[in-house]
Design a protein around this motif. Structure first.
Motif, PDB file in Angstrom:
ATOM      1  N   ILE A   1      12.321   9.116  -1.712  1.00  0.00           N
ATOM      2  CA  ILE A   1      13.222   8.406  -0.799  1.00  0.00           C
ATOM      3  C   ILE A   1      12.499   8.103   0.510  1.00  0.00           C
ATOM      4  CG2 ILE A   1      15.323   8.590   0.592  1.00  0.00           C
ATOM      5  CD1 ILE A   1      16.575  10.189  -1.699  1.00  0.00           C
ATOM      6  N   ALA A   2      11.769   9.095   1.030  1.00  0.00           N
ATOM      7  CA  ALA A   2      11.012   8.880   2.274  1.00  0.00           C
ATOM      8  C   ALA A   2       9.984   7.760   2.089  1.00  0.00           C
ATOM      9  CB  ALA A   2      10.332  10.177   2.697  1.00  0.00           C
ATOM     10  N   ASN A   3       9.324   7.737   0.944  1.00  0.00           N
ATOM     11  CA  ASN A   3       8.344   6.691   0.674  1.00  0.00           C
ATOM     12  C   ASN A   3       9.011   5.317   0.596  1.00  0.00           C
ATOM     13  OD1 ASN A   3       6.393   8.657   0.583  1.00  0.00           O
ATOM     14  ND2 ASN A   3       6.113   8.612  -1.628  1.00  0.00           N
ATOM     15  N   TRP A   4      10.194   5.267   0.007  1.00  0.00           N
ATOM     16  CA  TRP A   4      10.942   4.012  -0.087  1.00  0.00           C
ATOM     17  C   TRP A   4      11.258   3.508   1.328  1.00  0.00           C
ATOM     18  CZ3 TRP A   4      15.170   0.868   0.535  1.00  0.00           C
ATOM     19  CH2 TRP A   4      15.469  -0.051  -0.467  1.00  0.00           C
ATOM     20  N   GLY A   5      11.690   4.426   2.183  1.00  0.00           N
ATOM     21  CA  GLY A   5      11.982   4.056   3.563  1.00  0.00           C
ATOM     22  C   GLY A   5      10.748   3.564   4.305  1.00  0.00           C
ATOM     23  N   GLU A   6       9.590   4.166   4.022  1.00  0.00           N
ATOM     24  CA  GLU A   6       8.351   3.725   4.663  1.00  0.00           C
ATOM     25  C   GLU A   6       7.962   2.330   4.179  1.00  0.00           C
ATOM     26  OE1 GLU A   6       5.233   4.048   7.360  1.00  0.00           O
ATOM     27  OE2 GLU A   6       7.068   5.237   7.100  1.00  0.00           O
ATOM     28  N   SER A   7       8.169   2.054   2.903  1.00  0.00           N
ATOM     29  CA  SER A   7       7.912   0.708   2.389  1.00  0.00           C
ATOM     30  C   SER A   7       8.831  -0.305   3.073  1.00  0.00           C
ATOM     31  CB  SER A   7       8.124   0.668   0.874  1.00  0.00           C
ATOM     32  OG  SER A   7       7.204   1.506   0.197  1.00  0.00           O
ATOM     33  N   LEU A   8      10.071   0.088   3.282  1.00  0.00           N
ATOM     34  CA  LEU A   8      11.032  -0.770   3.979  1.00  0.00           C
ATOM     35  C   LEU A   8      10.529  -1.119   5.377  1.00  0.00           C
ATOM     36  CD1 LEU A   8      13.944  -1.957   3.640  1.00  0.00           C
ATOM     37  CD2 LEU A   8      14.781   0.150   4.688  1.00  0.00           C
ATOM     38  N   ARG A   9      10.019  -0.124   6.082  1.00  0.00           N
ATOM     39  CA  ARG A   9       9.468  -0.354   7.428  1.00  0.00           C
ATOM     40  C   ARG A   9       8.270  -1.313   7.369  1.00  0.00           C
ATOM     41  NH1 ARG A   9      11.215   3.083  11.396  1.00  0.00           N
ATOM     42  NH2 ARG A   9      12.181   5.064  10.733  1.00  0.00           N
ATOM     43  N   ASN A  10       7.384  -1.087   6.423  1.00  0.00           N
ATOM     44  CA  ASN A  10       6.182  -1.905   6.335  1.00  0.00           C
ATOM     45  C   ASN A  10       6.508  -3.354   5.989  1.00  0.00           C
ATOM     46  OD1 ASN A  10       4.592   0.297   6.975  1.00  0.00           O
ATOM     47  ND2 ASN A  10       4.148   0.824   4.843  1.00  0.00           N
ATOM     48  N   LEU A  11       7.481  -3.553   5.119  1.00  0.00           N
ATOM     49  CA  LEU A  11       7.912  -4.911   4.804  1.00  0.00           C
ATOM     50  C   LEU A  11       8.496  -5.598   6.036  1.00  0.00           C
ATOM     51  CD1 LEU A  11       9.489  -4.148   1.345  1.00  0.00           C
ATOM     52  CD2 LEU A  11       7.773  -5.919   1.719  1.00  0.00           C
ATOM     53  N   ALA A  12       9.332  -4.877   6.776  1.00  0.00           N
ATOM     54  CA  ALA A  12       9.937  -5.455   7.978  1.00  0.00           C
ATOM     55  C   ALA A  12       8.872  -5.811   9.001  1.00  0.00           C
ATOM     56  CB  ALA A  12      10.950  -4.482   8.569  1.00  0.00           C
ATOM     57  N   SER A  13       7.812  -5.010   9.066  1.00  0.00           N
ATOM     58  CA  SER A  13       6.719  -5.297  10.004  1.00  0.00           C
ATOM     59  C   SER A  13       6.051  -6.626   9.692  1.00  0.00           C
ATOM     60  CB  SER A  13       5.672  -4.177   9.961  1.00  0.00           C
ATOM     61  OG  SER A  13       6.224  -2.952  10.417  1.00  0.00           O
ATOM     62  N   GLU A  14       6.134  -7.045   8.429  1.00  0.00           N
ATOM     63  CA  GLU A  14       5.577  -8.339   8.023  1.00  0.00           C
ATOM     64  C   GLU A  14       6.650  -9.425   7.954  1.00  0.00           C
ATOM     65  OE1 GLU A  14       2.405  -9.204   7.581  1.00  0.00           O
ATOM     66  OE2 GLU A  14       1.831  -7.182   8.270  1.00  0.00           O
ATOM     67  N   GLY A  15       7.860  -9.108   8.449  1.00  0.00           N
ATOM     68  CA  GLY A  15       8.919 -10.105   8.530  1.00  0.00           C
ATOM     69  C   GLY A  15       9.714 -10.310   7.258  1.00  0.00           C
ATOM     70  N   ILE A  16       9.594  -9.380   6.300  1.00  0.00           N
ATOM     71  CA  ILE A  16      10.307  -9.505   5.016  1.00  0.00           C
ATOM     72  C   ILE A  16      11.449  -8.494   5.031  1.00  0.00           C
ATOM     73  CG2 ILE A  16      10.065  -9.447   2.508  1.00  0.00           C
ATOM     74  CD1 ILE A  16       6.935  -9.723   3.194  1.00  0.00           C
TER      75      ILE A  16
END
Length: 385
Positions: free
Chosen positions: A82-97
């Motif tokens: 779950i924590a990894n999923w949340g980190e992926s969410l952050r990284n995607l948002a950092s690229e505007g997705i």
């Protein structure tokens, strides 16, 4: 109304150039090469985004960041996943997705018995045949609890279907059912599939919904922080299979999901094909009721025949597509958002019949669907991005 197209990455037989020529402007994709539960790095996201933009397109929607099966089961290292999923969410948002389509279906995330069922026109489509499904469940998988889950008439029809199959037919059915369809999280052998099903023997719909709620309570604050929207995809098909619980099949399930967490980031993918298989679902009314929380549309139609169905033309089958599009336009007017849609699946037609493609995702069949949807949207005054 953002015109998007699902793309399975560099190995997809339908290229980004094909997609641009079809008229789509946005891409719906994922980093399919990264194992479930592993963080998507910002560097990997940026690399894929650059590839898409160099083709003259934009990465509009993620479909999906796969959820590790242990998250649904709440076992093992599920908190780490779950924590990894949340980190992926952050990284995607950092690229505007920032629009994430995901699902919470146990074991299999969509199921069909036939991947190239021939229509009277000679076109081919995806189909779910209830007799073939029951034949697999009862006489190939030989799931013990299945005997009590079918009526005598259903078991007799399934047995007749099974007896009429050649060995090649049976092998093909097994591959279609459990070998992994496009976008699926896993691929199984019969033995491993049976073992996975057994893990859910003590998990009912209420328990699975609690697990989904626990997941959302962890990741929705991140989504709110970075401005992302989560759009859960419905069960496909929207009914219990193999004794597994289903929790996103109808309007009551949608209401229950909003009750679990009322975050504005807790939203839906309105898949007319999946929801349309459930004859009790009033799709236009569902669009109206959840207008503030629909962040993505999958537009396709299905034609039901009892418990069986096949994927019809985009303006065929049992989905009132024109009315759904009218309500879709009203949602955009109400929310002020331009909401992405994609022509979900398509028939194999013309050169699709001899060209390699992922099941459900041929080039020309989807081009036809996109063109028809675009025409209907323009006819009612919709604005296309």
């Amino acid at each position: 109304m953002k015109q998007t197209w699902r793309w399975f990455g560099p190995n997809d037989p339908v290229s980004l150039q094909d997609i641009r020529q079809a008229g789509a402007t946005g891409i719906v994709t994922a980093l399919h090469d990264i194992p479930n539960g592993v963080v998507w790095s910002r560097e990997a996201i940026a690399e894929r985004k650059k590839m898409i933009e160099e083709a003259g397109l934009v990465w509009s929607v993620v479909e999906s960041i796969p959820l590790h099966e242990d998250v649904k089961l709440q076992r093992g290292d599920y908190k780490t996943y779950i924590a990894n999923w949340g980190e992926s969410l952050r990284n995607l948002a950092s690229e505007g997705i920032k629009i994430i389509c995901y699902n919470f279906m146990p074991v299999l995330d969509w199921t069909r018995t036939d991947l190239a069922w021939e229509l009277p026109s000679g076109a081919r489509c995806l189909r779910f045949d209830a007799d073939r499904f029951a034949a697999f469940d009862l006489y190939i998988l030989k799931r013990e609890a299945a005997q009590s889950e079918y009526t005598d008439a259903e078991k007799a029809s399934a047995k007749a279907c099974f007896d009429a199959m050649s060995d090649e037919d049976k092998d093909l059915l097994v591959r279609n059912m459990i070998a992994g369809l496009p976008g699926s999280e896993e691929s199984y052998t019969i033995e491993r599939f049976a073992a996975q099903l057994d893990l859910y023997k003590d998990i009912d719909a209420d328990q699975l919904r609690k697990h989904l709620g626990d997941f959302l309570n962890e990741v929705l604050p991140i989504a709110e922080e970075v401005g992302s929207k989560l759009a859960i995809h419905p069960d496909d098909p929207p009914r219990p299979l193999f004794g597994l619980p289903r929790i996103v099949s109808n309007v009551e399930d949608m209401r229950a999901l909003r009750a679990v967490n009322d975050s504005p980031a807790n939203g839906f993918t309105l898949c007319t094909g999946s929801y349309g298989v459930h004859e009790g679902n009033d799709l236009p009314a569902m669009v109206d009721e959840f207008a503030d929380f629909i962040y993505f549309f999958h537009l396709r139609s299905t034609k039901r025949d009892g418990k069986s169905f096949y994927e019809a033309d985009h303006f065929g089958g049992h989905v009132d597509m024109v009315e759904v599009i009218r309500r879709y336009k009203a949602v955009e007017e109400k929310t002020g958002l331009s909401i992405p849609f994609r022509p979900d699946h398509g028939h194999q037609i013309l050169d699709d019949l001899t060209r390699r493609s992922n099941p459900g995702y041929p080039a020309i069949g989807r081009l036809r669907g996109l063109a028809e949807l675009r025409g209907a949207m323009m006819a009612i005054g919709g604005k296309l991005d």
